[in-house]
Design an enzyme around this catalytic site. Structure first.
Site, PDB file in Angstrom:
ATOM      1  N   ARG A  49       4.899  -1.351  -1.748  1.00  0.00           N
ATOM      2  CA  ARG A  49       3.917  -2.441  -1.703  1.00  0.00           C
ATOM      3  C   ARG A  49       2.862  -2.343  -2.812  1.00  0.00           C
ATOM      4  O   ARG A  49       2.391  -1.260  -3.129  1.00  0.00           O
ATOM      5  CB  ARG A  49       3.209  -2.406  -0.337  1.00  0.00           C
ATOM      6  N   ARG A  70       1.228   6.857  10.231  1.00  0.00           N
ATOM      7  CA  ARG A  70       0.832   5.533  10.705  1.00  0.00           C
ATOM      8  C   ARG A  70       1.850   4.972  11.688  1.00  0.00           C
ATOM      9  O   ARG A  70       1.484   4.279  12.654  1.00  0.00           O
ATOM     10  CB  ARG A  70       0.644   4.586   9.517  1.00  0.00           C
TER      11      ARG A  70
END
Ligand code: ADP
Ligand code: ADP
Ligand code: ZN
Length: 213
Positions: A127, A171
């Protein structure tokens, strides 16, 4: 139209929320973006949030509830908003109910965007985001025409400090432990819908528009 976009990190919440915001003329309220701005500005909230964000843990509930409580009271939210990345704990979902009730507001749809873990890791580690206009990119799935440069505005693309493989695994664990239970909070309300986030970006958007009408 008041919406919640749920889903694990990398599912495509931000990508879709940006487009839905434009189509329906309502703001995208991303707690991640707001917290990153606070960290950059070095504000009190930013100083409190920084360490948790860097390690891939969650910022404390009181901080994000405070941010969202202030934000949904602003005038541009009167005709609707998209919550992107909030609520992320059951306590946040409960606090949101209270915040909405105080303002005689309600959530119209909770949309859970799903994707499998290997795809999530590949999406997050590939990303990048335009530092000027916020447009999102991906090195395989949405590469800019010129390396490191935004197609839309010519701004420089930046990668997030927490978008590395090690933090990503953490995460995903945090998501399973603390955020997945939020699905249970909304599941039985008539407003809960699931969208298959493994489709390509345009098809995910089409599925969302289909639900939202
Ligand atoms: P989230 O906000 O849920 O963390 P993003 O919208 O930032 O996720 O998307 C994570 C990355 O995956 C971005 O680089 C984005 O370009 C890419 N991406 C988003 N949706 C898809 C999709 N349906 N297929 C492939 N890549 C996607
Ligand atoms: P992603 O879409 O990749 O999951 P976000 O931009 O939504 O990432 O969030 C980045 C980080 O900001 C999270 O890892 C967490 O530390 C913090 N954060 C964002 N939203 C919340 C929230 N609602 N509650 C607690 N922490 C949050
Ligand atoms: Zn740009």
């Amino acid at each position: 139209m008041n919406l919640i976009f749920m889903g694990p990190p990398g599912a495509g919440k931000g990508t879709q929320a940006r487009q839905v915001a434009v189509k329906y003329g309502i703001p995208q309220l991303s707690t991640g973006d707001m917290l990153r701005s606070a960290v950059k500005a070095g504000s009190e909230v930013g100083l409190k949030a920084k360490a948790a964000m860097e390690s891939g843990g969650l910022v404390t509930d009181d901080i994000v509830i405070g941010i969202i409580g202030d934000r949904i009271g602003e005038s541009d939210c009167a005709s609707g908003f998209i919550l992107d990345g909030f609520p992320r704990t059951v306590a946040q979902a409960e606090a949101l109910e209270k915040l909405l009730a105080e303002r005689s507001m309600k959530i119209d749809s909770v949309i859970d965007i799903t994707a499998d873990n290997e795809a999530l890791v590949a999406r997050i580690t590939g990303r990048s985001t335009c530092s000027k206009c916020g447009e999102g990119y991906h090195k395989q799935h949405k590469a800019p025409a010129k390396d490191g440069v935004c197609d839309k505005c010519g701004g420089a693309l930046a990668t997030r400090a927490d978008d590395n493989e090690e933090t990503v695994r953490n995460r995903l664990e945090v998501y399973e432990a603390q955020t997945a239970p939020v699905i249970g909070f909304y599941k039985d309300s008539g407003s809960f819908k699931t969208v298959d986030g493994m489709q390509n970006m345009d098809d995910v958007f089409a599925s969302l528009c289909n639900i939202l009408g």
